[in-house]
Design a protein around this motif. Sequence first.
Motif, PDB file in Angstrom:
ATOM      1  N   SER A  69       0.490  -1.201  -0.386  1.00  0.00           N
ATOM      2  CA  SER A  69       0.060   0.101  -0.025  1.00  0.00           C
ATOM      3  C   SER A  69       0.891   1.278   0.111  1.00  0.00           C
ATOM      4  O   SER A  69       0.507   1.748  -0.648  1.00  0.00           O
ATOM      5  N   LEU A  70       1.565   1.298   0.727  1.00  0.00           N
ATOM      6  CA  LEU A  70       2.593   2.224   0.450  1.00  0.00           C
ATOM      7  C   LEU A  70       3.577   2.822  -0.220  1.00  0.00           C
ATOM      8  O   LEU A  70       4.019   3.725  -1.354  1.00  0.00           O
ATOM      9  N   SER A  71       4.010   1.540  -1.094  1.00  0.00           N
ATOM     10  CA  SER A  71       4.551   1.479  -2.750  1.00  0.00           C
ATOM     11  C   SER A  71       3.864   2.607  -3.506  1.00  0.00           C
ATOM     12  O   SER A  71       3.569   3.160  -4.233  1.00  0.00           O
ATOM     13  N   GLY A  72       2.623   1.606  -3.610  1.00  0.00           N
ATOM     14  CA  GLY A  72       1.622   2.593  -4.123  1.00  0.00           C
ATOM     15  C   GLY A  72       1.179   4.073  -4.379  1.00  0.00           C
ATOM     16  O   GLY A  72       1.231   4.915  -4.952  1.00  0.00           O
ATOM     17  N   LEU A  73       0.705   4.691  -3.136  1.00  0.00           N
ATOM     18  CA  LEU A  73       0.379   5.767  -2.479  1.00  0.00           C
ATOM     19  C   LEU A  73       1.828   6.192  -2.793  1.00  0.00           C
ATOM     20  O   LEU A  73       1.005   7.710  -3.117  1.00  0.00           O
ATOM     21  N   LEU A  74       3.046   6.642  -2.377  1.00  0.00           N
ATOM     22  CA  LEU A  74       3.958   7.084  -2.707  1.00  0.00           C
ATOM     23  C   LEU A  74       4.258   7.755  -3.874  1.00  0.00           C
ATOM     24  O   LEU A  74       4.090   8.780  -4.096  1.00  0.00           O
ATOM     25  N   LEU A  75       4.177   6.306  -5.048  1.00  0.00           N
ATOM     26  CA  LEU A  75       3.981   6.906  -6.234  1.00  0.00           C
ATOM     27  C   LEU A  75       3.393   7.931  -6.833  1.00  0.00           C
ATOM     28  O   LEU A  75       3.041   8.561  -7.475  1.00  0.00           O
ATOM     29  N   ILE A 130      -2.404  -1.414  -9.036  1.00  0.00           N
ATOM     30  CA  ILE A 130      -3.956  -0.795  -8.869  1.00  0.00           C
ATOM     31  C   ILE A 130      -3.991   0.021  -8.187  1.00  0.00           C
ATOM     32  O   ILE A 130      -4.884   0.986  -8.357  1.00  0.00           O
ATOM     33  N   ILE A 131      -2.979  -0.128  -7.360  1.00  0.00           N
ATOM     34  CA  ILE A 131      -3.381   1.062  -6.144  1.00  0.00           C
ATOM     35  C   ILE A 131      -2.591   2.089  -6.110  1.00  0.00           C
ATOM     36  O   ILE A 131      -2.925   3.021  -5.644  1.00  0.00           O
ATOM     37  N   LEU A 132      -0.950   1.874  -7.285  1.00  0.00           N
ATOM     38  CA  LEU A 132      -1.629   3.972  -7.820  1.00  0.00           C
ATOM     39  C   LEU A 132      -2.716   4.425  -7.902  1.00  0.00           C
ATOM     40  O   LEU A 132      -3.144   5.462  -8.340  1.00  0.00           O
ATOM     41  N   TRP A 133      -3.110   3.695  -9.058  1.00  0.00           N
ATOM     42  CA  TRP A 133      -4.087   4.514 -10.123  1.00  0.00           C
ATOM     43  C   TRP A 133      -5.072   4.212  -9.105  1.00  0.00           C
ATOM     44  O   TRP A 133      -6.070   5.251  -9.962  1.00  0.00           O
ATOM     45  N   ALA A 134      -5.769   3.729  -8.250  1.00  0.00           N
ATOM     46  CA  ALA A 134      -6.669   3.875  -7.193  1.00  0.00           C
ATOM     47  C   ALA A 134      -6.346   5.394  -6.308  1.00  0.00           C
ATOM     48  O   ALA A 134      -7.462   6.207  -5.957  1.00  0.00           O
ATOM     49  N   SER A 135      -5.065   5.103  -6.303  1.00  0.00           N
ATOM     50  CA  SER A 135      -5.243   6.432  -5.341  1.00  0.00           C
ATOM     51  C   SER A 135      -4.478   8.218  -5.822  1.00  0.00           C
ATOM     52  O   SER A 135      -5.099   8.886  -4.971  1.00  0.00           O
ATOM     53  N   PHE A 136      -4.087   7.664  -7.645  1.00  0.00           N
ATOM     54  CA  PHE A 136      -3.664   8.939  -7.877  1.00  0.00           C
ATOM     55  C   PHE A 136      -4.580   9.691  -8.514  1.00  0.00           C
ATOM     56  O   PHE A 136      -4.517  11.190  -8.145  1.00  0.00           O
ATOM     57  N   TRP A 137      -5.884   9.476  -8.657  1.00  0.00           N
ATOM     58  CA  TRP A 137      -7.071  10.800  -8.885  1.00  0.00           C
ATOM     59  C   TRP A 137      -7.861  11.692  -7.979  1.00  0.00           C
ATOM     60  O   TRP A 137      -7.227  13.021  -7.801  1.00  0.00           O
ATOM     61  N   PRO A 138      -7.506  10.456  -6.637  1.00  0.00           N
ATOM     62  CA  PRO A 138      -8.060  12.137  -5.481  1.00  0.00           C
ATOM     63  C   PRO A 138      -7.420  12.856  -5.107  1.00  0.00           C
ATOM     64  O   PRO A 138      -6.934  14.269  -4.798  1.00  0.00           O
ATOM     65  N   PRO A 179      -3.103  22.707   2.230  1.00  0.00           N
ATOM     66  CA  PRO A 179      -4.384  21.462   2.891  1.00  0.00           C
ATOM     67  C   PRO A 179      -4.953  20.669   1.764  1.00  0.00           C
ATOM     68  O   PRO A 179      -5.507  19.536   2.253  1.00  0.00           O
ATOM     69  N   SER A 180      -5.204  21.428   0.897  1.00  0.00           N
ATOM     70  CA  SER A 180      -5.985  21.395  -0.207  1.00  0.00           C
ATOM     71  C   SER A 180      -5.162  19.454  -0.730  1.00  0.00           C
ATOM     72  O   SER A 180      -5.475  18.477  -0.881  1.00  0.00           O
ATOM     73  N   ILE A 181      -4.059  19.791  -0.828  1.00  0.00           N
ATOM     74  CA  ILE A 181      -3.056  18.639  -1.100  1.00  0.00           C
ATOM     75  C   ILE A 181      -3.178  17.221  -0.169  1.00  0.00           C
ATOM     76  O   ILE A 181      -3.063  16.355  -0.630  1.00  0.00           O
ATOM     77  N   PHE A 182      -3.461  17.953   0.886  1.00  0.00           N
ATOM     78  CA  PHE A 182      -3.404  17.074   2.052  1.00  0.00           C
ATOM     79  C   PHE A 182      -4.260  16.435   2.357  1.00  0.00           C
ATOM     80  O   PHE A 182      -4.487  14.957   2.428  1.00  0.00           O
ATOM     81  N   THR A 183      -5.274  16.998   1.997  1.00  0.00           N
ATOM     82  CA  THR A 183      -7.015  16.307   1.837  1.00  0.00           C
ATOM     83  C   THR A 183      -7.038  14.862   0.957  1.00  0.00           C
ATOM     84  O   THR A 183      -7.170  14.135   1.237  1.00  0.00           O
ATOM     85  N   GLY A 184      -6.576  15.638  -0.223  1.00  0.00           N
ATOM     86  CA  GLY A 184      -6.802  14.861  -1.640  1.00  0.00           C
ATOM     87  C   GLY A 184      -5.863  13.279  -1.186  1.00  0.00           C
ATOM     88  O   GLY A 184      -5.283  11.586  -1.560  1.00  0.00           O
ATOM     89  N   ILE A 185      -4.070  13.672  -0.416  1.00  0.00           N
ATOM     90  CA  ILE A 185      -3.214  12.317   0.094  1.00  0.00           C
ATOM     91  C   ILE A 185      -3.841  11.901   1.041  1.00  0.00           C
ATOM     92  O   ILE A 185      -3.568  10.141   0.987  1.00  0.00           O
ATOM     93  N   ARG A 186      -4.885  12.262   2.207  1.00  0.00           N
ATOM     94  CA  ARG A 186      -5.844  11.552   3.326  1.00  0.00           C
ATOM     95  C   ARG A 186      -6.668  10.507   2.129  1.00  0.00           C
ATOM     96  O   ARG A 186      -6.632   8.749   2.794  1.00  0.00           O
ATOM     97  N   LEU A 187      -7.240  11.195   1.306  1.00  0.00           N
ATOM     98  CA  LEU A 187      -8.176  10.513   0.880  1.00  0.00           C
ATOM     99  C   LEU A 187      -7.648   9.183  -0.654  1.00  0.00           C
ATOM    100  O   LEU A 187      -7.622   7.946  -0.300  1.00  0.00           O
TER     101      LEU A 187
END
Length: 260
Positions: A69-75, A130-138, A179-187
């Motif tokens: 999860s962290l690998s995909g999220l960081l990317l 797949i984790i990267l794609w799902a996390s990328f958009w928000p 703030p908006s960027i971090f909201t997206g990161i948490r989403l």
Amino acid sequence: MKKKTKFAKNVADRSLAIVLFIVVWELLPRLGIVNQAYLSPPSQVVESIGRLVSSGALWIHVTTSLQRSLSGLLLAIVAGTLLGLLLGWFKRFESILDPLLQLFRQISAFALFPVFILFLGIGEPSKTAIILWASFWPILLNTVSGVKHVDKLLIDSAKSMGATQLFIFFRVILPSAAPSIFTGIRLGGAYCITALVAAEMIGSSAGLGFYILNSQEVFQIPDMYAGIILLAFLGLLLNYLLALIEGRFTRWRKGLSNNA
């Protein structure tokens, strides 16, 4: 004394719904209202978690899922933030790419999983993709929104004092959009846990998603619910870590609140 009483009341209020949920969950199968073969009581789920801990399997499954999860999220954070900043800052660049991005945004990560497997195989790269794609958009959308909604008065004030475009970008745009960027990161963190389950259900030998599916297939229902609960806690842990990082990078907002 008053602070302690207020704290205890706050804890009690926040815990009430969870406690009631656990009690109802325990009673439904125990009283025969719901078949225990389909809904294991929390006490049995806790026993399953205890067996996982004692066998050492818990550490293997959790660390494997966390690494994926962290690998995909960081990317996703790197790609989504950089592209979002460019799209928000350069309007012509956004007008060119926006139609393509709007098209891609409608494609579910789960729908693309067969494509990822075809190109990347059933190993770790396809799971990360797949984790990267799902996390990328928000992350992307919130970054673009954050840049676009920066107060123009701040930008004009910086320009009037002779600030360069580079200075404005790093000293005005980026902090204001944070703030908006971090909201997206948490989403994105929440989305990455959702995608993790699907990613681990194919071609995996470890991970909480694999454990949940495998337990269901061999009809070890308490173990299945144990995996679901552990996955929820993993999501909470990830959200807590991201919230700590957000607080560290947006400490200036507390100063503004206090001055207000």
